[in-house]
Design a protein around this motif. Structure first.
Motif, short mmCIF file in Angstrom:
data_model
loop_
_atom_site.label_atom_id
_atom_site.label_comp_id
_atom_site.label_asym_id
_atom_site.label_seq_id
_atom_site.Cartn_x
_atom_site.Cartn_y
_atom_site.Cartn_z
N CYS A 235 0.82 -1.21 0.00
CA CYS A 235 0.00 0.00 0.00
C CYS A 235 0.85 1.26 0.00
O CYS A 235 0.37 2.35 -0.36
CB CYS A 235 -0.94 0.01 1.20
N ILE A 236 2.11 1.15 0.43
CA ILE A 236 3.02 2.31 0.37
C ILE A 236 3.51 2.43 -1.06
O ILE A 236 4.36 1.68 -1.52
CB ILE A 236 4.19 2.16 1.36
N THR A 237 2.96 3.40 -1.77
CA THR A 237 3.28 3.56 -3.19
C THR A 237 4.23 4.72 -3.46
O THR A 237 4.79 4.81 -4.55
CB THR A 237 1.98 3.77 -4.00
N HIS A 238 4.38 5.63 -2.50
CA HIS A 238 5.24 6.79 -2.69
C HIS A 238 6.06 7.04 -1.43
O HIS A 238 5.51 7.06 -0.32
CB HIS A 238 4.40 8.04 -3.01
N ARG A 239 7.37 7.26 -1.62
CA ARG A 239 8.29 7.54 -0.52
C ARG A 239 8.99 8.86 -0.80
O ARG A 239 9.41 9.13 -1.92
CB ARG A 239 9.32 6.42 -0.37
N HIS A 240 9.13 9.66 0.24
CA HIS A 240 9.70 11.00 0.08
C HIS A 240 10.67 11.31 1.22
O HIS A 240 10.58 10.73 2.30
CB HIS A 240 8.59 12.06 0.08
N SER A 241 11.55 12.27 0.96
CA SER A 241 12.37 12.84 2.02
C SER A 241 11.63 14.05 2.59
O SER A 241 10.70 14.58 1.98
CB SER A 241 13.73 13.26 1.48
N ILE A 242 12.06 14.51 3.76
CA ILE A 242 11.44 15.69 4.36
C ILE A 242 11.60 16.90 3.45
O ILE A 242 10.71 17.76 3.36
CB ILE A 242 12.04 15.96 5.76
N ASP A 243 12.71 16.99 2.72
CA ASP A 243 12.91 18.08 1.76
C ASP A 243 11.77 18.17 0.74
O ASP A 243 11.50 19.24 0.20
CB ASP A 243 14.23 17.89 0.99
N GLN A 244 11.14 17.04 0.47
CA GLN A 244 10.10 16.97 -0.56
C GLN A 244 8.70 17.07 0.03
O GLN A 244 7.73 16.66 -0.59
CB GLN A 244 10.23 15.64 -1.31
N ALA A 245 8.57 17.65 1.21
CA ALA A 245 7.29 17.62 1.94
C ALA A 245 6.13 18.21 1.15
O ALA A 245 5.03 17.65 1.14
CB ALA A 245 7.44 18.34 3.27
N ASN A 246 6.34 19.33 0.50
CA ASN A 246 5.23 19.96 -0.22
C ASN A 246 4.81 19.14 -1.42
O ASN A 246 3.61 18.96 -1.68
CB ASN A 246 5.62 21.39 -0.62
N GLU A 247 5.78 18.64 -2.16
CA GLU A 247 5.47 17.76 -3.29
C GLU A 247 4.75 16.51 -2.81
O GLU A 247 3.78 16.05 -3.42
CB GLU A 247 6.78 17.37 -4.00
N ALA A 248 5.20 15.95 -1.68
CA ALA A 248 4.61 14.73 -1.13
C ALA A 248 3.14 14.95 -0.78
O ALA A 248 2.28 14.11 -1.08
CB ALA A 248 5.39 14.29 0.10
N CYS A 249 2.84 16.08 -0.16
CA CYS A 249 1.46 16.35 0.24
C CYS A 249 0.56 16.62 -0.96
O CYS A 249 -0.61 16.25 -0.96
CB CYS A 249 1.42 17.51 1.24
#
Length: 370
Positions: free
Chosen positions: A340-354
């Motif tokens: 179910c985890i389809t996307h992984r991000h770093s904290i630097d990418q927080a806005n893109e991740a959200c």
């Protein structure tokens, strides 16, 4: 260990979070310092960022943090359940802080505390800075941690650390489920997917209603135990009602589903959910966690169906333990949960991740410390 770490700071609704760097300091009395392993992006976080759940800035969002314990402070030798904790172990951080003294808490219902507090709505400019889940580190009370037991995969645990306990508490408050019941789940996001798995594991027959726009969600709904999957975009409410009633008739369950579980977060799902329930059925509504507008219902349906409606907005610390125990006892589900985890991000990418999570592109998006 680095001398500093990054965190994403909420500075107001409908604005990008600011990535800030803070010094890493030792934990205080009763607290632990944790390093990010996984931290999920929950729909509630999106509601906050969009201003639908009003919380004033500044704070570090995120309430699904799983971390490795780096250091324990004084009087922080056990987790919330009394399990000993030490550096190198993994734990889930629970942000809810029931008061313990209100009427509901005194009667054992800490999930519905009348004076709920949270650990993470604090100004990160104040030491020790790392209070929320969107950070590379977290300072957290040991009394609000639950250690992850051996035999539980971290990705499986990170798939539903909020959705799982939320769903478990909602079903429990509604009397839970019996084998052979017909359960309809509205929504195939994280809450809906876990509800499908929970109901199927208890021997229920499950119908999932979701959107085929994200095929991965529909495929996972099937993998997790949904027998029938309906794309609401390709059917009418009348179609869906007929399908559920036909299935109930074939099962000898009356004139609809025994249980309908609302996990879509869409107010428009409510009138339909009420239609899908059989007479004396139960409607469980944990999905409406922000003000998304009102709807019109037909209250006489509640009367004539002798309908039972259950709301549930929070969970107990014990429900996290139940979630982890469920995973431990179902190793076959752990592999499916991890998918179910389809996307992984770093904290630097927080806005893109959200933005990815808000668009519905992901099934479950997480920040990863790997």
């Amino acid at each position: 260990m680095s001398q500093t770490g990054k965190a994403a700071v909420f500075v107001g609704p409908n604005r990008d979070m600011e990535i800030r760097e803070y010094p890493i300091i030792s934990p205080g009395d009763g607290s632990v310092l944790m390093r990010l392993v996984r931290s999920g992006i929950c729909g509630t976080d999106i509601h906050i960022l969009e201003g639908r759940l009003p919380i004033p800035p500044r704070f570090i969002p995120g309430h699904e943090f799983i971390g490795e314990i780096v250091e324990t402070g004084p009087n922080a030798g056990t987790d919330a359940l009394g399990n000993p904790i030490s550096a190198g172990e993994l734990a889930i951080a629970c942000v809810a802080m029931p008061c313990g003294s209100c009427f509901n808490c005194r009667n054992g219902d800490t999930a519905n505390c009348l004076n709920f507090g949270v650990t993470y709505v604090r100004d990160p400019e104040e030491p020790p800075h790392f209070f929320g889940g969107y950070g590379e580190y977290l300072h957290h009370p040991a009394a609000c941690l639950v250690k992850i037991p051996a035999g539980v995969d971290v990705d499986a645990a990170a798939a539903f650390p909020c959705a799982g306990p939320t769903t478990i508490r909602a079903f429990d408050q509604a009397g839970n489920l019996d084998a052979g019941e017909l359960v309809v789940v509205q929504g195939t996001g994280p809450v809906g997917l876990f509800a499908i798995a929970w109901a199927a594991a208890r021997g229920c027959r499950v119908v999932a209603i979701g959107s085929g726009k994200n095929k991965a969600r529909m495929d996972l709904a099937h993998e997790l135990g949904a027998e029938v999957i309906i794309d609401y975009r390709d059917t009418t409410p009348e179609d869906r009602l007929a399908m559920v009633r036909d299935m109930a008739k074939e099962m000898g369950r009356g004139d609809g589903a025994d249980v309908v579980f609302e996990a879509s977060g869409s107010p428009s799902a409510i009138p339909e959910g009420m239609q899908l329930i059989r007479t004396l059925g139960r409607y469980i509504v944990p999905g409406q966690y922000s003000n998304s507008g009102g709807i019109e219902i037909q209250p006489q349906m509640i009367t004539f169906k002798a309908m039972r409606v259950f709301g549930s907005g929070q969970y107990k610390i014990d429900d996290i333990s139940t979630y982890l125990d469920f995973l431990r006892k179902h190793p076959d589900l752990q592999r499916k949960f991890a998918k179910c985890i389809t996307h992984r991000h770093s904290i630097d990418q927080a806005n893109e991740a959200c933005r990815t999570a808000s668009s519905g592109e992901s099934v479950k998006a997480v920040f990863s410390g790997d």
